[in-house]
Design a protein around this motif. Structure first.
Motif, short mmCIF file in Angstrom:
data_model
loop_
_atom_site.label_atom_id
_atom_site.label_comp_id
_atom_site.label_asym_id
_atom_site.label_seq_id
_atom_site.Cartn_x
_atom_site.Cartn_y
_atom_site.Cartn_z
N VAL A 185 5.81 1.43 1.86
CA VAL A 185 6.25 0.75 0.65
C VAL A 185 5.56 1.37 -0.55
O VAL A 185 4.42 1.83 -0.48
N GLU A 193 8.05 2.44 8.29
CA GLU A 193 8.33 2.28 6.85
C GLU A 193 7.04 2.28 6.02
O GLU A 193 6.01 1.78 6.44
N PRO A 198 2.94 -1.23 4.83
CA PRO A 198 3.15 -2.64 4.48
C PRO A 198 2.09 -3.54 5.14
O PRO A 198 1.77 -3.37 6.31
N SER A 217 2.42 5.29 -2.07
CA SER A 217 2.92 4.47 -0.96
C SER A 217 1.75 4.01 -0.12
O SER A 217 0.65 4.55 -0.20
N ASP A 238 5.33 -1.20 -5.89
CA ASP A 238 6.07 -2.42 -6.24
C ASP A 238 6.61 -3.15 -5.00
O ASP A 238 7.31 -4.15 -5.12
N GLY A 239 6.31 -2.64 -3.80
CA GLY A 239 6.76 -3.29 -2.57
C GLY A 239 8.08 -2.79 -2.03
O GLY A 239 8.50 -3.19 -0.95
N SER A 240 8.75 -1.90 -2.76
CA SER A 240 10.03 -1.38 -2.30
C SER A 240 9.82 -0.26 -1.27
O SER A 240 8.84 0.48 -1.35
N PRO A 241 10.74 -0.12 -0.32
CA PRO A 241 10.62 0.96 0.68
C PRO A 241 10.66 2.33 0.01
O PRO A 241 11.35 2.53 -0.99
N THR A 242 9.90 3.27 0.57
CA THR A 242 9.87 4.62 0.04
C THR A 242 9.63 5.61 1.17
O THR A 242 9.11 5.25 2.22
#
Length: 153
Positions: free
Chosen positions: A122, A120, A60, A57, A125-129
């Motif tokens: 990311v 947050e 962002p 992660s 792949d850019g998705s939230p985690t």
């Protein structure tokens, strides 16, 4: 362990002028989050952690050291905000930027401070985690986040 980082950075900044180096100013998580949310064009956030850590992660809007170096000329008039896990490696990177004539600040709370403030992250792949690489076995992710040790990356 985070307190040790804070003390370490305090001493590095205190000793810097005695060895011909500049002190590195810090940026708080709150100020960094505000400036990123506003898409402040005067800053560039550089995550100085390893690619293994970044794959788990990252904050962002951050870029890797490799990307920074490949595009360094684009960032000449911007303030480099260096970030890592808790602030030690980012202080060293910010110090190098200052020596090279750039503006730089250290996000000393690092990604763990970012998580502690509930911001947050990311995934690659850019998705939230909610997963965060904690660098070593002595550091733990704040409540609500999953610590990912090196061997699970």
């Amino acid at each position: 362990m985070v307190w040790l980082s804070k003390l370490f950075i305090l001493w590095l900044n205190h000793l810097a002028p005695f060895v011909g180096r500049s002190q590195v100013k810090e940026i708080s998580t709150e100020e960094l989050a505000r400036r990123l949310k506003q898409n402040d064009p005067s800053i560039i956030l550089v995550d100085v952690r390893s690619s293994t850590e970044r794959k788990v992660s990252h904050i962002p809007g951050s870029i890797s050291v490799d990307e920074f170096r490949s595009r360094e000329n684009e960032f000449e008039n911007r303030c480099v905000i260096a970030s890592c896990t808790v602030g030690g490696r980012s202080w060293i990177f910010a110090q190098r930027c200052l020596r090279n004539g750039m503006q730089a600040r250290n996000h000393r709370p690092g990604i763990l401070g970012w998580c502690e403030s509930g911001h947050e992250l990311v995934a690659n792949d850019g998705s939230p985690t909610k997963r965060v690489h904690t660098h070593n076995r002595f550091l733990r992710a704040p409540d609500g986040y999953e610590s990912v040790p090196t061997q699970r990356c």
